[in-house]
Design a protein around this motif. Structure first.
Motif, short mmCIF file in Angstrom:
data_model
loop_
_atom_site.label_atom_id
_atom_site.label_comp_id
_atom_site.label_asym_id
_atom_site.label_seq_id
_atom_site.Cartn_x
_atom_site.Cartn_y
_atom_site.Cartn_z
N THR A 145 -8.43 0.19 1.99
CA THR A 145 -7.64 -1.04 1.85
C THR A 145 -8.70 -2.20 2.73
OG1 THR A 145 -5.47 -0.07 2.35
CG2 THR A 145 -5.64 -2.42 2.33
N ARG B 85 -9.35 0.05 6.10
CA ARG B 85 -8.59 1.16 6.49
C ARG B 85 -8.84 2.10 5.27
NH1 ARG B 85 -4.55 -2.70 8.07
NH2 ARG B 85 -3.58 -2.54 6.20
N GLN C 67 -4.06 -8.39 3.42
CA GLN C 67 -4.80 -7.31 2.53
C GLN C 67 -5.60 -7.99 1.35
OE1 GLN C 67 -2.05 -3.40 2.66
NE2 GLN C 67 -1.20 -5.04 1.48
N MET D 258 -7.38 -2.83 -2.61
CA MET D 258 -7.30 -1.60 -2.24
C MET D 258 -7.86 -0.81 -3.59
SD MET D 258 -3.30 -0.17 -3.06
CE MET D 258 -4.04 1.33 -3.11
N ALA E 288 -7.64 3.46 -4.67
CA ALA E 288 -7.09 4.81 -4.47
C ALA E 288 -7.69 5.65 -5.66
CB ALA E 288 -5.61 5.00 -4.48
N HIS F 135 -6.96 -5.93 -6.81
CA HIS F 135 -7.68 -7.07 -6.16
C HIS F 135 -7.09 -8.26 -6.21
CE1 HIS F 135 -11.19 -9.00 -4.08
NE2 HIS F 135 -11.79 -7.97 -4.20
N LEU G 66 0.85 -1.04 -0.14
CA LEU G 66 0.02 -0.05 -0.02
C LEU G 66 1.13 1.34 -0.04
CD1 LEU G 66 -2.92 1.50 0.42
CD2 LEU G 66 -2.15 1.10 2.89
N ARG H 17 -16.19 -1.40 6.17
CA ARG H 17 -15.93 -0.27 5.34
C ARG H 17 -16.67 0.81 5.54
NH1 ARG H 17 -19.54 -2.81 2.25
NH2 ARG H 17 -20.68 -1.71 0.42
N SER I 224 -7.62 6.67 -0.01
CA SER I 224 -7.32 5.09 -0.33
C SER I 224 -8.23 4.56 0.59
CB SER I 224 -5.72 4.85 -0.02
OG SER I 224 -5.57 4.75 1.37
#
Lengths: 82, 147, 147, 82
Positions: B33, C29, B89, B92, B94, B79, B12, C100, B31
């Protein structure tokens, strides 16, 4: 001839990830009916269509969509990405 | 605009370090995650299955929708699929935009669509066996916000 | 929960690298970074003035409100003051939560309050002289969402 | 005795960031009235109260708030953080 693919628990119930299906089904619903009558495992996998989603040539579609010109059909449960 | 679907982990920090950096028209970067949770302490691992031919295209279409809806300077989606452990993780998103509202909303839009419209399926393996994660009604409902 | 008010730049990557990491109860996050924009190409620098005795306390109170409203595993706010150039980072918010929606909403809540209730004032210096940045009605309106 | 602080363009118009003010003003409004009559620069800075905010002992307050027990008063324009 169609490439038919299965994912997640649909794949597990059918017992294989993909197969070639010889069919003249006009719509997804017709194809489902055909498969259901084939073998018990299809009947089990396609028992409740409200728990299933379908993609035609890798785009989400409805069960009453036409199969004309379609090469790849995929059945799977509601997606859980993210 | 970048979309990556991969089994490998991502960094990240490294991804964000250069994301839309040095652009003076970008006022906001957001962002998100997603991480594997072990709510009840019994999760050994999760396996994420996906539909290789469709995944990349489906996510790219979501990103395209986001760029039509908001003024975005850049957008990144990663992904993962395959086996994952608690704390790993999963994915993510962004976004970079002139203003904060666009950056936040587009990231939430992408997350909502990824949850329910990207062809991924999660299976959890624990002490009690394994089971497929069910889609949640609330995730489906979240999409109505964007219609 | 961490609040830092400083003149120095921060390393978003480094801040996020360890943020709420390794916690298996955290599924989401979110980070937000605010950057100095140069919309018309004439901005030389921005100077951010603040109220030293009040700033840290005011932000800590916002973080406290966020933790009462959402189930948060962690929360980080860094806000800079002093001289900044176009493209420089102004501030960041990071939130970590089981889900989320909590992570996104709490980050947006903090941003909305920081915009209009944290004692910072921005002055822009350009070719045409200097001027104080006006508060925007839309930023004040954004707070009504949380009332 | 009050510590009175000014920020941003209020500070620039007053010409200093803080001062000690000897006053018996009961409320912020009373204090503003007192300052306004002192010198032109205060009258200019406090011309339009709707463009100003006030904090008492480092907490946002209203202009009709009491100054009883207050040690620090700060005047400034609407904040522009974030």
């Amino acid at each position: 001839m169609l490439d038919v693919m299965y994912f997640a628990w649909v794949r597990e119930r059918i017992g294989e990830p993909r197969e070639r299906v010889e069919t003249r089904a006009a719509t997804v619903n017709d194809l489902v009916e055909e498969l259901r009558t084939r073998e018990e495992r299809y009947a089990v996998a396609f028992q409740d269509l409200s728990a299933l989603r379908v993609a035609l040539d890798q785009e989400l579609a409805d069960f009453d969509a036409s199969l004309e010109g379609v090469r790849e059909v995929a059945f799977f449960p509601p997606m859980t990405g993210g | 605009m970048t979309v990556r679907v991969q089994t490998e982990d991502f960094d990240l920090s490294a991804e964000l370090a250069d994301f839309a950096k040095g652009r003076t028209d970008v006022g906001a970067r957001v962002s998100f995650t997603g991480v594997v949770r072990d709510v009840e302490g019994g999760l050994d691992r999760m396996e994420i299955e996906h539909y290789p031919g469709m995944t990349q295209k489906a996510i790219a279409a979501m990103v395209e929708q986001a760029t039509l809806r908001w003024e975005l300077a850049d957008c990144l989606v990663i992904h993962r699929h395959g086996p994952l452990r608690p704390g790993d993780q999963i994915m993510m998103v962004a976004t970079a935009a002139p203003h904060r509202v666009a950056a936040f909303e587009s990231a939430e839009f992408l997350m909502d669509y990824l949850k329910s419209r990207a062809p991924f399926w999660k299976k959890e393996f624990g002490a009690d066996g394994s089971c497929w994660v069910d889609a949640k009604d609330e995730d489906e409902d979240a999409l109505s916000r964007w219609e």
